[in-house]
Design a protein around this motif. Structure first.
Motif, PDB file in Angstrom:
ATOM      1  N   ASP A 148     -46.241  58.932 -37.360  1.00 23.19           N
ATOM      2  CA  ASP A 148     -46.758  57.937 -36.427  1.00 23.19           C
ATOM      3  C   ASP A 148     -47.064  56.632 -37.150  1.00 23.19           C
ATOM      4  N   LEU A 149     -47.380  55.613 -36.357  1.00 29.22           N
ATOM      5  CA  LEU A 149     -47.605  54.275 -36.901  1.00 29.22           C
ATOM      6  C   LEU A 149     -48.799  54.237 -37.848  1.00 29.22           C
ATOM      7  N   GLN A 150     -49.864  54.967 -37.526  1.00 32.49           N
ATOM      8  CA  GLN A 150     -51.067  54.915 -38.349  1.00 32.49           C
ATOM      9  C   GLN A 150     -50.801  55.426 -39.767  1.00 32.49           C
ATOM     10  N   HIS A 151     -50.089  56.533 -39.881  1.00 31.38           N
ATOM     11  CA  HIS A 151     -49.773  57.065 -41.207  1.00 31.38           C
ATOM     12  C   HIS A 151     -48.808  56.141 -41.948  1.00 31.38           C
ATOM     13  N   ALA A 152     -47.800  55.654 -41.243  1.00 37.62           N
ATOM     14  CA  ALA A 152     -46.817  54.763 -41.877  1.00 37.62           C
ATOM     15  C   ALA A 152     -47.482  53.480 -42.358  1.00 37.62           C
ATOM     16  N   THR A 153     -48.393  52.941 -41.565  1.00 39.19           N
ATOM     17  CA  THR A 153     -49.075  51.705 -41.943  1.00 39.19           C
ATOM     18  C   THR A 153     -49.912  51.896 -43.197  1.00 39.19           C
ATOM     19  N   LEU A 154     -50.660  52.993 -43.253  1.00 40.84           N
ATOM     20  CA  LEU A 154     -51.481  53.255 -44.445  1.00 40.84           C
ATOM     21  C   LEU A 154     -50.603  53.373 -45.685  1.00 40.84           C
ATOM     22  N   ILE A 155     -49.480  54.065 -45.568  1.00 40.72           N
ATOM     23  CA  ILE A 155     -48.576  54.210 -46.711  1.00 40.72           C
ATOM     24  C   ILE A 155     -48.067  52.850 -47.170  1.00 40.72           C
ATOM     25  N   MET A 156     -47.638  52.023 -46.248  1.00 37.05           N
ATOM     26  CA  MET A 156     -47.124  50.707 -46.618  1.00 37.05           C
ATOM     27  C   MET A 156     -48.192  49.854 -47.293  1.00 37.05           C
ATOM     28  N   ARG A 157     -49.406  49.907 -46.783  1.00 40.33           N
ATOM     29  CA  ARG A 157     -50.484  49.141 -47.410  1.00 40.33           C
ATOM     30  C   ARG A 157     -50.761  49.619 -48.837  1.00 40.33           C
ATOM     31  N   GLU A 158     -50.773  50.935 -49.009  1.00 37.18           N
ATOM     32  CA  GLU A 158     -51.096  51.474 -50.332  1.00 37.18           C
ATOM     33  C   GLU A 158     -49.960  51.246 -51.334  1.00 37.18           C
ATOM     34  N   ILE A 159     -48.713  51.295 -50.864  1.00 39.88           N
ATOM     35  CA  ILE A 159     -47.594  50.948 -51.744  1.00 39.88           C
ATOM     36  C   ILE A 159     -47.742  49.497 -52.193  1.00 39.88           C
ATOM     37  N   GLY A 160     -48.127  48.633 -51.259  1.00 43.30           N
ATOM     38  CA  GLY A 160     -48.314  47.227 -51.597  1.00 43.30           C
ATOM     39  C   GLY A 160     -49.366  47.043 -52.677  1.00 43.30           C
ATOM     40  N   LYS A 161     -50.474  47.741 -52.560  1.00 42.19           N
ATOM     41  CA  LYS A 161     -51.533  47.638 -53.566  1.00 42.19           C
ATOM     42  C   LYS A 161     -51.068  48.181 -54.912  1.00 42.19           C
ATOM     43  N   TYR A 266     -59.046  62.054 -43.798  1.00 40.37           N
ATOM     44  CA  TYR A 266     -59.445  61.517 -42.503  1.00 40.37           C
ATOM     45  C   TYR A 266     -60.969  61.458 -42.462  1.00 40.37           C
ATOM     46  N   ASN A 267     -61.521  60.306 -42.822  1.00 37.74           N
ATOM     47  CA  ASN A 267     -62.972  60.184 -42.985  1.00 37.74           C
ATOM     48  C   ASN A 267     -63.685  59.484 -41.833  1.00 37.74           C
ATOM     49  N   ASP A 268     -62.948  59.096 -40.798  1.00 36.33           N
ATOM     50  CA  ASP A 268     -63.569  58.415 -39.662  1.00 36.33           C
ATOM     51  C   ASP A 268     -63.795  59.432 -38.544  1.00 36.33           C
ATOM     52  N   ALA A 269     -65.045  59.849 -38.374  1.00 36.75           N
ATOM     53  CA  ALA A 269     -65.358  60.871 -37.373  1.00 36.75           C
ATOM     54  C   ALA A 269     -65.022  60.406 -35.964  1.00 36.75           C
ATOM     55  N   ALA A 270     -65.069  59.093 -35.742  1.00 31.62           N
ATOM     56  CA  ALA A 270     -64.760  58.563 -34.405  1.00 31.62           C
ATOM     57  C   ALA A 270     -63.272  58.642 -34.097  1.00 31.62           C
ATOM     58  N   GLU A 271     -62.430  58.607 -35.148  1.00 34.70           N
ATOM     59  CA  GLU A 271     -60.978  58.690 -34.968  1.00 34.70           C
ATOM     60  C   GLU A 271     -60.417  59.676 -35.999  1.00 34.70           C
ATOM     61  N   PRO A 272     -60.658  60.959 -35.776  1.00 34.03           N
ATOM     62  CA  PRO A 272     -60.349  61.976 -36.795  1.00 34.03           C
ATOM     63  C   PRO A 272     -58.869  62.173 -37.090  1.00 34.03           C
ATOM     64  N   HIS A 273     -57.992  61.613 -36.250  1.00 33.13           N
ATOM     65  CA  HIS A 273     -56.560  61.793 -36.484  1.00 33.13           C
ATOM     66  C   HIS A 273     -55.929  60.596 -37.200  1.00 33.13           C
ATOM     67  N   ILE A 274     -56.717  59.583 -37.478  1.00 31.65           N
ATOM     68  CA  ILE A 274     -56.204  58.402 -38.169  1.00 31.65           C
ATOM     69  C   ILE A 274     -56.566  58.475 -39.646  1.00 31.65           C
ATOM     70  N   PRO A 275     -55.586  58.438 -40.535  1.00 28.22           N
ATOM     71  CA  PRO A 275     -55.876  58.592 -41.967  1.00 28.22           C
ATOM     72  C   PRO A 275     -56.602  57.377 -42.530  1.00 28.22           C
ATOM     73  N   THR A 276     -57.528  57.640 -43.436  1.00 26.07           N
ATOM     74  CA  THR A 276     -58.289  56.562 -44.068  1.00 26.07           C
ATOM     75  C   THR A 276     -57.955  56.399 -45.546  1.00 26.07           C
ATOM     76  N   ASP A 277     -57.457  57.457 -46.179  1.00 27.75           N
ATOM     77  CA  ASP A 277     -57.126  57.420 -47.601  1.00 27.75           C
ATOM     78  C   ASP A 277     -55.879  58.268 -47.839  1.00 27.75           C
ATOM     79  N   LEU A 278     -55.240  58.012 -48.968  1.00 29.26           N
ATOM     80  CA  LEU A 278     -54.131  58.883 -49.355  1.00 29.26           C
ATOM     81  C   LEU A 278     -54.133  59.114 -50.865  1.00 29.26           C
ATOM     82  N   CYS A 279     -53.446  60.150 -51.252  1.00 20.74           N
ATOM     83  CA  CYS A 279     -53.246  60.467 -52.670  1.00 20.74           C
ATOM     84  C   CYS A 279     -51.768  60.772 -52.864  1.00 20.74           C
ATOM     85  N   LEU A 280     -51.141  60.115 -53.822  1.00 21.89           N
ATOM     86  CA  LEU A 280     -49.714  60.311 -54.081  1.00 21.89           C
ATOM     87  C   LEU A 280     -49.513  61.374 -55.146  1.00 21.89           C
TER      88      LEU A 280
END
Length: 414
Positions: A148-161, A266-280
Motif C-alpha cells: 500500500d501507499l503508506q508502506h511504500a512512502t515510508l520506504i522511499m523516505r528512508e531510502i532518501g535519508k 507500528y507505533n501509532d495506536a491511533a493508526e495501528p496499520h500505518i508503519p512508523t519505522d523500518l529496519c533494513l
C-alpha cells in the motif's frame, strides 16, 4: 544437513565470541527462523540466551543468527563468501561510521539497521549475530501481498535519508567516504557464474513473456522493446552498473530492497496499520552506485501497476524531499550535491536495472510454495538456471507486462 556441519555448535561459538565468556552458565536455545522461500542465501535462526540460575522466562538476550549455506554446490553457483564479506563489512565498518557522523552533526540518529554482536568469516561457516528486531516490535509483512501507499512512502523516505548520508559524507568528509567505499563494489551481478545464470534465466522468462503477447499492433512497442532488451542483456547490465553512469552522484546502495528484507514497526495506536519505522535486513549486496538503482529495484519489484498509476510521481518526490531535508540537517546543499533533475535523468537512463531484476525476482516472489526452489539441492549451473526460469501461473506475466508498459509510458530507456 551435512553430518560434519553442526549449526548449533557454530552459533554457540559465535555467541561466546560476542560476549567473550563461556556458555557454561547459560542455556542457548536455537530455532530456525524462516519458512520456505523466505531466505535464499543462508539459514537464519532465533537465539535465546538465559542464565541457568534464573527463572525460565528470564531471557538475557534475544538474538538473530544468519549462517551462510555450507553446501559446496550452492556455494559454487553463487558468490556466497563475497556476499557475507560484504554484509559483515557493512555492519562492522560502514554502519558505525554513519552513526558517528550523525552524532558529530548533532542530529537525531537515523539507524535503519540492527545492532551486530559478532561475525565469522570461517570458510564455509560465514555468519552474523545480530539483535532480533522482532523483539523490538518490528514485523515482516507478506511479500506476496499488494504493497500500500503508506508502506511504500515510508520506504522511499528512508531510502532518501540513507542516501543522504553518503552525499553528506562525500561532501564534508571525503577521506571517510573513500574509506567507506572500499569493499563496496558490486560482487553479485559482476560475478561471472552469477551473471551467466541470471542472464540465462532472464532470457528464458523474457522469451516466454514475449510469446504471451498477441500479434496485434497495439502491443508492437512492448514486444519490440522487450526483444531488444533480451538481445542485449549483458551489455545492458554492464552499462547500468557502471560507476561511470553515477559519477560524483554515486552513493552506498542497499542493493536488495525487497519487502522480504524490510521489517516494519507500528507505533501509532491511533493508526495501528500505518508503519512508523523500518529496519533494513540483508546488506549482502551493498555497493556503490547511482541512488536511482535502489529506487528502480524497489519500485518495479515491490509495487504493482495500480499504485504506480496513482502515486509514482508522488513516491519519487517523497524520496527526494526526504533526501534533501536530511542533507540540509547534515549541513550540505542538496541542490549542489544531487539536483532533482539529475535524479530524474538517472531513473530514465538506468531503468533497465528495474526490469532486469523484476523479471527473475518477481518470478520467485509469486510462485506457489511448492515451486520455490530449495537452493541447497542445486547441483550445477544448468539446474540453477532451471530453478530460476519458472514462470508462475497466476498473475506473473501480466505484472511484468505492466512494468514494461509503465517504462514505455515514463519514456524510460530499457
Amino acid at each position: 544437513m551435512s553430518e560434519t556441519f553442526n549449526t548449533d555448535e557454530k552459533v554457540k561459538r559465535l555467541v561466546e565470541k560476542a560476549f567473550n565468556e563461556s556458555l557454561d552458565n547459560y542455556t542457548v536455545d536455537i530455532l530456525n527462523a524462516t519458512k520456505i522461500g523466505e531466505n535464499y542465501m543462508g539459514s537464519v535462526h532465533n537465539v535465546k540466551i538465559k542464565r541457568n540460575d534464573k527463572e525460565e522466562d528470564d531471557i538475557k538476550f534475544h538474538l538473530f543468527a544468519k549462517m551462510a549455506p555450507h553446501e559446496g554446490c550452492h556455494r559454487n553457483t553463487s558468490p556466497i563468501r563475497a556476499m557475507y564479506e560484504c554484509e559483515i563489512h557493512s555492519y562492522e565498518n560502514i554502519f558505525p561510521e554513519l552513526v558517528k557522523f550523525q552524532k558529530d552533526k548533532n542530529v537525531a540518529i537515523f539507524q535503519p539497521f540492527a545492532k551486530s554482536y559478532a561475525s565469522s568469516l570461517e570458510m564455509g561457516a560465514e555468519a552474523l549475530l545480530m539483535d532480533d528486531m522482532k523483539m523490538k516490535n518490528f514485523k515482516l509483512i507478506d511479500h506476496r501481498a499488494k504493497l500500500d501507499l503508506q508502506h511504500a512512502t515510508l520506504i522511499m523516505r528512508e531510502i532518501g535519508k540513507f542516501h543522504a548520508l553518503s552525499f553528506a559524507i562525500r561532501d564534508q568528509r571525503p577521506e571517510l567516504f573513500k574509506y567507506l567505499e572500499n569493499n563496496c563494489r558490486d560482487i553479485f551481478y559482476s560475478n561471472d557464474k552469477m551473471s551467466s545464470t541470471l542472464h540465462k534465466a532472464v532470457t528464458n522468462i523474457g522469451t516466454a513473456i514475449v510469446k504471451s503477447y498477441d500479434t496485434s499492433s497495439r502491443n508492437a512497442k512492448e514486444v519490440e522493446s522487450l526483444q531488444n532488451f533480451i538481445k542485449n542483456l549483458p551489455s545492458v547490465l554492464n552499462s547500468v552498473l557502471s560507476l561511470d553512469n553515477a559519477g560524483k552522484y554515486a552513493v552506498i546502495n542497499h542493493g536488495d530492497l525487497e519487502i522480504r528484507n524490510i521489517l516494519f514497526r507500528y507505533n501509532d495506536a491511533a493508526e495501528p496499520h500505518i508503519p512508523t519505522d523500518l529496519c533494513l535486513l540483508d546488506w549482502q549486496l551493498t555497493r556503490l552506485g547511482s541512488p536511482a538503482l535502489d529506487i528502480l529495484f524497489f519500485i518495479f519489484i515491490c509495487t504493482e501497476k495500480e499504485l504506480r498509476d496513482n502515486h509514482y510521481n508522488r513516491l519519487i518526490v517523497e524520496y527526494y524531499e526526504s533526501l534533501a531535508t536530511f542533507l540540509r540537517q547534515l549541513g550540505s546543499d542538496p541542490q549542489i550535491l544531487f539536483p532533482y533533475e539529475i535524479l530524474l535523468e538517472h531513473l530514465k537512463k538506468l531503468s533497465a536495472f528495474g526490469l532486469y531484476n523484476a523479471i527473475w525476482i518477481v518470478s520467485l516472489n509469486m510462485r506457489e510454495i511448492c515451486d520455490v526452489p530449495d537452493t541447497s539441492t542445486i547441483k550445477n549451473e544448468d539446474l540453477y538456471v532451471q530453478s530460476l526460469s519458472v514462470v508462475p501461473k497466476r498473475g506473473y506475466v501480466e505484472r511484468v507486462r505492466d512494468i514494461i508498459s509503465d517504462l514505455i509510458k515514463y519514456d524510460y530507456d530499457f
